[in-house]
Design a protein around this motif. Structure first.
Motif, PDB file in Angstrom:
ATOM      1  N   ASP A 121       3.519   4.338  -3.680  1.00 46.25           N
ATOM      2  CA  ASP A 121       4.785   3.611  -3.734  1.00 46.25           C
ATOM      3  C   ASP A 121       4.689   2.232  -3.085  1.00 46.25           C
ATOM      4  N   GLY A 122       5.200   1.236  -3.810  1.00 43.10           N
ATOM      5  CA  GLY A 122       5.286  -0.123  -3.303  1.00 43.10           C
ATOM      6  C   GLY A 122       4.052  -0.971  -3.473  1.00 43.10           C
ATOM      7  N   ALA A 123       2.943  -0.389  -3.905  1.00 41.51           N
ATOM      8  CA  ALA A 123       1.674  -1.121  -3.992  1.00 41.51           C
ATOM      9  C   ALA A 123       1.495  -1.796  -5.346  1.00 41.51           C
ATOM     10  N   THR A 124       0.881  -2.968  -5.323  1.00 42.91           N
ATOM     11  CA  THR A 124       0.432  -3.625  -6.548  1.00 42.91           C
ATOM     12  C   THR A 124      -1.021  -3.228  -6.774  1.00 42.91           C
ATOM     13  N   HIS A 125      -1.593  -3.675  -7.876  1.00 38.71           N
ATOM     14  CA  HIS A 125      -3.008  -3.398  -8.153  1.00 38.71           C
ATOM     15  C   HIS A 125      -3.898  -3.942  -7.033  1.00 38.71           C
ATOM     16  N   VAL A 126      -3.669  -5.176  -6.649  1.00 38.70           N
ATOM     17  CA  VAL A 126      -4.503  -5.814  -5.619  1.00 38.70           C
ATOM     18  C   VAL A 126      -4.294  -5.169  -4.255  1.00 38.70           C
ATOM     19  N   ASP A 127      -3.078  -4.732  -3.947  1.00 45.28           N
ATOM     20  CA  ASP A 127      -2.811  -4.073  -2.665  1.00 45.28           C
ATOM     21  C   ASP A 127      -3.721  -2.879  -2.441  1.00 45.28           C
ATOM     22  N   LEU A 128      -4.061  -2.190  -3.503  1.00 42.36           N
ATOM     23  CA  LEU A 128      -4.907  -1.000  -3.372  1.00 42.36           C
ATOM     24  C   LEU A 128      -6.345  -1.345  -2.995  1.00 42.36           C
ATOM     25  N   HIS A 129      -6.675  -2.612  -3.012  1.00 37.11           N
ATOM     26  CA  HIS A 129      -8.013  -3.065  -2.640  1.00 37.11           C
ATOM     27  C   HIS A 129      -8.082  -3.625  -1.226  1.00 37.11           C
ATOM     28  N   ASP A 130      -6.965  -4.176  -0.723  1.00 37.52           N
ATOM     29  CA  ASP A 130      -7.114  -4.928   0.534  1.00 37.52           C
ATOM     30  C   ASP A 130      -5.980  -4.798   1.544  1.00 37.52           C
TER      31      ASP A 130
END
Length: 61
Positions: free
Chosen positions: A30-39
């Motif tokens: 929840d709340g994450a973008t694609h890039v958020d899941l990397h960094d």
């Protein structure tokens, strides 16, 4: 498959899971973008935990 709820690419993940063989799971952070899941640790940590659980459940035969 792990996807952020805010990821523009989520449709591709859903499509891939629909076509995948078993075992498979679709997990949304929840709340994450694609890039958020990397960094971003707040999203990476639960994603890695879910991966570890998935492989522990499915490779321990």
């Amino acid at each position: 498959m792990i996807v952020g709820s805010e990821a523009d690419t989520a449709c591709f993940s859903r499509e891939a899971v629909a076509k995948a063989g078993e075992p498979k799971e679709f997990f949304v952070i929840d709340g994450a973008t694609h890039v958020d899941l990397h960094d971003r640790d707040e999203y990476v940590i639960p994603a890695v935990a879910e991966l570890a659980d998935f492989f522990a459940r499915n490779l321990s035969a």
